[in-house]
Write a protein that holds these residues in place. Structure first.
Motif, short mmCIF file in Angstrom:
data_model
loop_
_atom_site.label_atom_id
_atom_site.label_comp_id
_atom_site.label_asym_id
_atom_site.label_seq_id
_atom_site.Cartn_x
_atom_site.Cartn_y
_atom_site.Cartn_z
N ARG A 101 31.28 44.05 48.93
CA ARG A 101 32.62 43.52 48.70
C ARG A 101 33.50 44.55 47.99
NH1 ARG A 101 34.91 38.36 48.18
NH2 ARG A 101 32.90 37.47 48.80
N ILE A 102 34.75 44.66 48.43
CA ILE A 102 35.71 45.56 47.80
C ILE A 102 36.61 44.74 46.90
CG2 ILE A 102 37.57 47.21 48.22
CD1 ILE A 102 36.35 47.69 51.00
N SER A 103 36.44 44.88 45.58
CA SER A 103 37.21 44.13 44.60
C SER A 103 37.13 42.65 44.94
CB SER A 103 38.66 44.63 44.59
OG SER A 103 39.41 44.00 43.58
N GLU A 104 38.29 41.95 44.99
CA GLU A 104 38.24 40.52 45.31
C GLU A 104 38.21 40.26 46.80
OE1 GLU A 104 42.81 41.01 44.75
OE2 GLU A 104 40.98 42.12 44.33
N TRP A 105 38.29 41.33 47.59
CA TRP A 105 38.29 41.17 49.05
C TRP A 105 36.87 40.97 49.56
CZ3 TRP A 105 43.03 40.46 50.62
CH2 TRP A 105 44.08 41.08 49.94
#
Length: 333
Positions: A101-105
């Protein structure tokens, strides 16, 4: 050795974005490690949320955004070579990822089978805009046959999809747009019942003529005084409002003002709820499959505004912010 091009967020936007706020750079990428894969961008998305998110972004980072990328090298069995992913890699041509996962994405998602449909739809009707429209209508607005639905930002990727789903639900649909050309597209091709050109029409006057009994459901993409007018003066009692965005205020240098809506909410006992597609992450495939079926059956139509060339990302972005796109705005690398 792979050389990636990327747009770096150099300077915080002060009002409308300026070309000098971003810097195009080249980066030499290292060899991938075990568990990683290398992806090459094919299509990149430009969306209103990018302007809204900008104040939260660290300077010096790759500018935020989603893309469809082809896996060209892999040491991760979950991401085999030749597959396409939809991922929040930002404005860059090549990316090394470990699939997390990229940050909250969300994590990079391998595109499902779209059949004969173009993979670019993974950023449009079969991607985030389609997911947002689907759940915004089916889980928040909950329209009923014969009701009147109004959509602002109606010619964009989300708004044009919302209106068509509402028509499938048996509703009368009104789209608010910024030009007669866009409005005619909504009515003549997408099946909307009416359009209002907010730049030339008196919204209240037109709504009194085409929806004299009021509005049951409102999908809001723009906020501002347009939304205040609809909420305070034209909603029916117990109506529902889905808030997806506030495009009208994204480029303001100071906090924008509009007539308060609390009076309308209380007087008409309205239900107003914000939405972000991440809420339904565990159900994304449900919306993708349903939207694909509607597209294949000809019940949902789409339009893409495609800009050629990665170097033209900024121009595509600002053109979209000015309302120059019909449907989904994309850049083809």
């Amino acid at each position: 050795m792979v050389v990636a091009k990327a747009f770096i967020f150099e300077k915080q936007f002060n009002g409308f974005p300026q070309e000098t706020d971003l810097k195009l750079v080249e980066e030499e990428l290292p060899d991938i490690k075990d568990g990683e894969f290398l992806a090459e961008a094919v299509y990149l998305s430009v969306d209103p949320y990018m302007r809204a998110y900008a104040p939260r972004l660290p300077l010096g980072d790759t500018f935020v955004g989603g893309q469809i990328a082809k896996i060209i090298e892999s040491k991760n069995p979950k991401y085999p070579v030749g597959k396409y992913v939809e991922a929040r890699f930002g404005w860059r041509t090549h990316t090394i990822s470990d699939g997390k996962r990229i940050s909250e994405w969300s994590s990079p998602m391998i595109l499902p089978d779209f059949g004969d449909l173009p993979i670019s739809l993974g950023l449009g009707v079969l991607g985030m805009p389609g997911i947002t429209a689907y759940f915004g209508v089916t889980d928040i607005l909950l329209p009923e046959i014969g009701q009147t639905v109004i959509v602002t930002g109606a010619a964009g990727a989300v708004g044009s999809h919302v209106g068509q789903i509402a028509k499938l639900k048996g509703c009368k649909v009104i789209g608010v747009v910024g030009s007669d050309e866009k409005g005619k597209w909504l009515v003549d091709e997408l099946g909307f019942d009416h359009f209002i050109n907010y730049k030339t029409d008196d919204i209240s006057k037109v709504l009194q003529e085409i929806a004299p009994q009021g509005i049951d459901r409102y999908f809001d993409n723009v906020g501002g005084e347009i939304s205040s007018t609809i909420i305070n003066n034209h909603m029916k009692n117990f109506g529902r409002i889905a808030v997806c965005g506030c495009i009208s205020g994204y480029n303001e240098k100071s906090l924008p003002t509009a007539t308060p809506v609390q009076g309308g909410l209380v007087t008409r006992q309205l239900r107003m709820q914000g939405l972000h597609c991440s809420r339904w992450e565990d159900r994304w495939m449900e919306s993708i499959l349903q939207n694909r079926k509607w597209v294949e059956d000809g019940r949902i139509k789409y339009r893409e505004t495609i800009t050629e060339g990665f170097e033209n990302m900024f121009n595509a972005f600002t053109d979209m912010l000015r309302g120059g796109n019909f449907g989904k705005a994309l850049v083809k690398v």
